[in-house]
Scaffold this motif. Structure first.
Motif, PDB file in Angstrom:
ATOM      1  N   VAL A   1       0.865  -1.189   0.000  1.00 41.90           N
ATOM      2  CA  VAL A   1       0.000   0.000   0.000  1.00 41.90           C
ATOM      3  C   VAL A   1       0.900   1.237   0.000  1.00 41.90           C
ATOM      4  CG1 VAL A   1      -1.759   1.303   1.226  1.00 41.90           C
ATOM      5  CG2 VAL A   1      -1.842  -1.199   1.229  1.00 41.90           C
ATOM      6  N   ILE A   2       0.541   2.199  -0.837  1.00 44.82           N
ATOM      7  CA  ILE A   2       1.301   3.454  -0.889  1.00 44.82           C
ATOM      8  C   ILE A   2       0.509   4.528  -0.164  1.00 44.82           C
ATOM      9  CG2 ILE A   2       2.264   5.242  -2.394  1.00 44.82           C
ATOM     10  CD1 ILE A   2       2.590   3.070  -4.538  1.00 44.82           C
ATOM     11  N   VAL A   3       1.128   5.130   0.844  1.00 38.35           N
ATOM     12  CA  VAL A   3       0.518   6.280   1.530  1.00 38.35           C
ATOM     13  C   VAL A   3       1.263   7.516   1.052  1.00 38.35           C
ATOM     14  CG1 VAL A   3       0.067   7.393   3.730  1.00 38.35           C
ATOM     15  CG2 VAL A   3      -0.159   4.902   3.522  1.00 38.35           C
ATOM     16  N   GLY A   4       0.607   8.274   0.209  1.00 39.86           N
ATOM     17  CA  GLY A   4       1.266   9.426  -0.391  1.00 39.86           C
ATOM     18  C   GLY A   4       0.840  10.735   0.262  1.00 39.86           C
ATOM     19  N   ILE A   5       1.839  11.561   0.570  1.00 37.54           N
ATOM     20  CA  ILE A   5       1.550  12.923   1.061  1.00 37.54           C
ATOM     21  C   ILE A   5       1.425  13.798  -0.175  1.00 37.54           C
ATOM     22  CG2 ILE A   5       2.429  14.840   2.441  1.00 37.54           C
ATOM     23  CD1 ILE A   5       3.971  12.777   4.100  1.00 37.54           C
ATOM     24  N   ASN A   6       0.168  14.150  -0.515  1.00 38.25           N
ATOM     25  CA  ASN A   6      -0.089  14.844  -1.780  1.00 38.25           C
ATOM     26  C   ASN A   6      -0.215  16.350  -1.590  1.00 38.25           C
ATOM     27  OD1 ASN A   6      -2.683  15.225  -0.725  1.00 38.25           O
ATOM     28  ND2 ASN A   6      -3.489  13.382  -1.739  1.00 38.25           N
ATOM     29  N   GLU A   7      -0.581  17.028  -2.676  1.00 37.33           N
ATOM     30  CA  GLU A   7      -0.696  18.494  -2.635  1.00 37.33           C
ATOM     31  C   GLU A   7      -1.728  18.944  -1.616  1.00 37.33           C
ATOM     32  OE1 GLU A   7       1.081  20.800  -3.874  1.00 37.33           O
ATOM     33  OE2 GLU A   7       2.130  19.805  -5.516  1.00 37.33           O
ATOM     34  N   GLU A   8      -2.837  18.238  -1.587  1.00 38.01           N
ATOM     35  CA  GLU A   8      -3.896  18.620  -0.645  1.00 38.01           C
ATOM     36  C   GLU A   8      -3.418  18.475   0.790  1.00 38.01           C
ATOM     37  OE1 GLU A   8      -8.503  17.378   0.527  1.00 38.01           O
ATOM     38  OE2 GLU A   8      -7.480  16.386  -1.159  1.00 38.01           O
ATOM     39  N   ASP A   9      -2.675  17.404   1.083  1.00 34.43           N
ATOM     40  CA  ASP A   9      -2.139  17.200   2.438  1.00 34.43           C
ATOM     41  C   ASP A   9      -1.200  18.337   2.824  1.00 34.43           C
ATOM     42  OD1 ASP A   9      -3.485  14.764   2.711  1.00 34.43           O
ATOM     43  OD2 ASP A   9      -1.847  13.670   1.737  1.00 34.43           O
ATOM     44  N   ILE A  10      -0.338  18.731   1.879  1.00 32.55           N
ATOM     45  CA  ILE A  10       0.615  19.817   2.165  1.00 32.55           C
ATOM     46  C   ILE A  10      -0.126  21.114   2.437  1.00 32.55           C
ATOM     47  CG2 ILE A  10       2.470  21.217   1.153  1.00 32.55           C
ATOM     48  CD1 ILE A  10       3.418  18.700  -0.308  1.00 32.55           C
TER      49      ILE A  10
END
Length: 650
Positions: free
Chosen positions: A64-73
């Motif tokens: 599983v990939i947990v990505g810190i995306n633009e919305e998270d930032i």
């Protein structure tokens, strides 16, 4: 029956020996180009295209990939992400019992607030793997709180086109031997059932249980003299548009996911925001962000490859040895030449053959790639595109030449038969009109008893002379008209002699003939260089001698005021030129007749040469015959123009 088959094989071999030569040159050229690396870019593009065409694989549930995306930032309002938020994310994940958590974010320095909290997690949890960078030009360490066995390097290797098709599993560094981030994840997931060991078939590679990871070599597949330092392997990307389950930072924090996605699986935490340059270029997978995937996904592909090879027998990419790759290419090249021979310069059939063979080639390469074998497709396809058409044309031209040669041979044989028939007819006439008539008269007079002894002796002497003349005639003909030539003086010459000797004899006999303008000659020059007999047959020598005789006779008949006559034969760069030059006047194009037609036939059919005649300054005529002794000797094609013969038959 067997003899017919054997004759057919020998005939086909003769055709192949010449007709296949251009195709073999193309094979050699493509092989040489591949050996120098000129086709590497084309082969890599073809490899990517076939990789994208593979059937869709199911999502790998083990990663599983947990990505810190633009919305998270934007929500966190920070970058880099603070240690406290990374710690919060890890704590949330640990509650659902993941097998391994891979942190694909550099943490060599504290990013406060929350550094102590994150370092405490590193110490307390032995299922967390961090990253470092070990390859030049920049080396970055992992968090000092992580032990070496839970650190893997995240360096990515790119090819000449900037795309990644290989993974570096291990390499030597100044701090010892290091392992990659994906390998550490796979190792932690498979332990303790499958531990990392050296290979058995190849001791320089790695294996888990019986699964040995194929080691990348400098000439593997389409690569040529590529850097093979460290332990690398080709990356068999998962196919399909959705390869792994992906969650965001907010999904985890807000519990917007099913716990089973995390339990006993590998979780890779990474940056998936386009504003942060953590991309890997690739064309080997379907759906990408402008030809790129995030670094976290690249590591997921690498770890997934190892896991599924060990647990599910999914294929790891392998290549043939160099020798077998070139055997494969050459065999396909022979097939291309065979297709050219089969379809005999039919454009439609040749195109159809290229399409059919190319389709079979691509289908074969595709099938083997799905099974885990990378076969050379691009160089073979290049050979097919060129060789089928080229070989078809080459075989067609060669067969036409053979047919033309056969026509000439038949014509020569027919001419020989006619000559022999004429010889028999002439011999019969000589016997009938000579000895038989005398014999009939003797028999008549003997019956009437009115023949004196003196008359009997005279008639018998005449009969003896006539019979001897006929015998001498038949003996001369027995040389075989195909091997002799009767000159205008009545003299016969043996064509089995060397050509330069025949030229000398033709010249000497002809200039002594009683032609008007030979009487004014002051200078008679002749010089003929020798020719190896293997380059000429009897019929060609006959025609050449006739040409010389006819050209000399033209001078004697038409060259007014001639004082100088030369006949020169010279050899130069595979060509032989026979030149007859005079300084008289009076020869014009109007003098052309049957001799011209015969010479044209000689040039076009027997010698593939060129005749010309031109006026020279201040006066005179130059008559020349030039021909190529052997295509292997001739350096240039001097006969691009049409053939024109300008001399008169004697």
């Amino acid at each position: 029956m067997q003899q017919k088959i054997w004759n057919k094989i020998k005939e086909e071999f003769k055709i192949w020996r010449v007709g296949a030569f251009p195709g073999l040159l193309i094979i050699a050229f493509v092989v040489a180009a591949r050996l120098t690396g000129s086709l590497q870019f084309l082969e890599l593009i073809t490899f990517d295209a076939l990789m994208r065409l593979r059937p869709t694989e199911p999502v790998d549930e083990k990663i599983v990939i947990v990505g810190i995306n633009e919305e998270d930032i934007q929500i966190l309002k920070e970058y880099p992400i603070a240690d406290k938020n990374i710690a919060l994310l890890i704590n949330k994940l640990q509650k659902h019992n993941p097998k391994v958590i891979g942190l694909d974010i550099i943490r060599d320095k504290p990013v406060n607030p929350g550094n102590q909290q994150l370092e405490k997690l590193f110490k307390q949890n032995n299922n967390i793997v961090g990253i470092e960078k070990v390859l030049p030009p920049y080396q970055i360490s992992a968090s000092p709180k992580l032990p070496p066995e839970r650190i893997g390097f995240a360096d990515v290797i790119s090819d000449i086109d900037g795309k990644s098709r290989r993974i570096l599993l291990g390499t030597k560094t100044s701090q010892g031997y290091k392992f990659s981030f994906p390998l550490r994840l796979a190792e932690a997931y498979l332990a303790p059932d499958a531990i990392l060991e050296n290979g058995k078939r190849d001791s320089k590679t790695m294996r888990f249980k019986s699964t040995e990871i194929p080691r990348f070599t400098s000439n593997a597949g389409g690569y040529v003299k590529e850097d093979d330092s460290g332990l690398k392997t080709l990356l068999n990307f998962r196919s399909g548009n959705q390869r792994f389950k992906k969650l965001s930072f907010q999904d985890i924090i807000n519990d917007k996911f099913h716990p089973n996605l995390i339990k006993n699986n590998i979780v890779i935490i990474g940056i998936t925001a386009e504003s942060v340059p953590d991309f890997v270029n690739t064309s080997a997978v379907g759906e990408t962000h402008r030809g790129r995937i995030y670094g976290a996904e690249f590591h997921a592909h690498a770890a997934s490859q190892i896991l599924n090879a060990v647990l599910n027998n999914r294929a790891l990419l392998q290549t043939l040895s160099d020798e077998w790759e070139y055997i494969w290419i050459i065999c396909w090249g022979i097939i291309a030449i065979s297709l050219g021979r089969k379809f005999d310069f039919s454009l439609f059939k040749s195109i159809l053959a290229v399409f059919a063979a190319g389709s079979i080639l691509i289908a074969t390469g595709y099938t083997f790639l799905v099974l885990g074998w990378w076969l050379p497709v691009a160089p073979v396809l290049l050979i097919l595109l060129i060789n089928v058409e080229l070989s078809a044309f080459s075989f067609y031209k060669h067969e036409q030449a053979i047919k033309e040669s056969l026509k000439i041979k038949i014509a020569v044989q027919e001419r020989t038969i006619n000559i022999r028939e004429n010889t028999i007819r002439d011999a019969f006439s000589e016997i009938h009109n000579g000895p038989l008539q005398i014999l009939a008269a003797l028999m008549r007079d003997a019956n009437h008893q009115n023949l004196s002894q003196k008359d009997l002796n005279v008639n018998l002497q005449q009969l003896n002379t006539d019979i001897r003349d006929v015998l001498e005639y038949l003996q001369l003909e027995a040389i075989n008209n195909q091997e002799s030539l009767r000159l205008g003086t009545g003299k016969k010459i043996d064509l089995k002699r060397p050509l330069h000797e025949l030229f000398y004899e033709v010249y000497s006999n002809t200039v002594e003939r009683n032609f008007t303008y030979f009487k004014t000659l002051k200078v008679k020059a002749r010089d003929f260089e020798t020719i190896d007999e293997k380059y000429l047959n009897i019929e060609q020598k006959r025609e050449l001698c006739q040409f010389l005789e006819e050209a000399l006779c033209n001078v004697g008949k038409h060259a007014k005021y001639v004082k100088r006559l030369s006949a020169i034969g010279k050899f130069n760069e595979g060509y032989y030129t026979l030149s007859i030059k005079d300084n008289g006047t009076g020869i014009t194009c109007a003098d052309e007749n049957q001799g011209t037609k015969s010479a044209i036939e000689l040039s076009e059919k027997l010698l593939d040469g060129k005749f010309s005649r031109k006026s020279i300054s201040p006066q005179g005529t130059l008559c020349e015959l030039t021909w190529c002794l052997s295509q292997n000797l001739c350096t240039t094609n001097k006969f691009a123009d049409g053939v024109k013969v300008l001399f008169k038959h004697n």
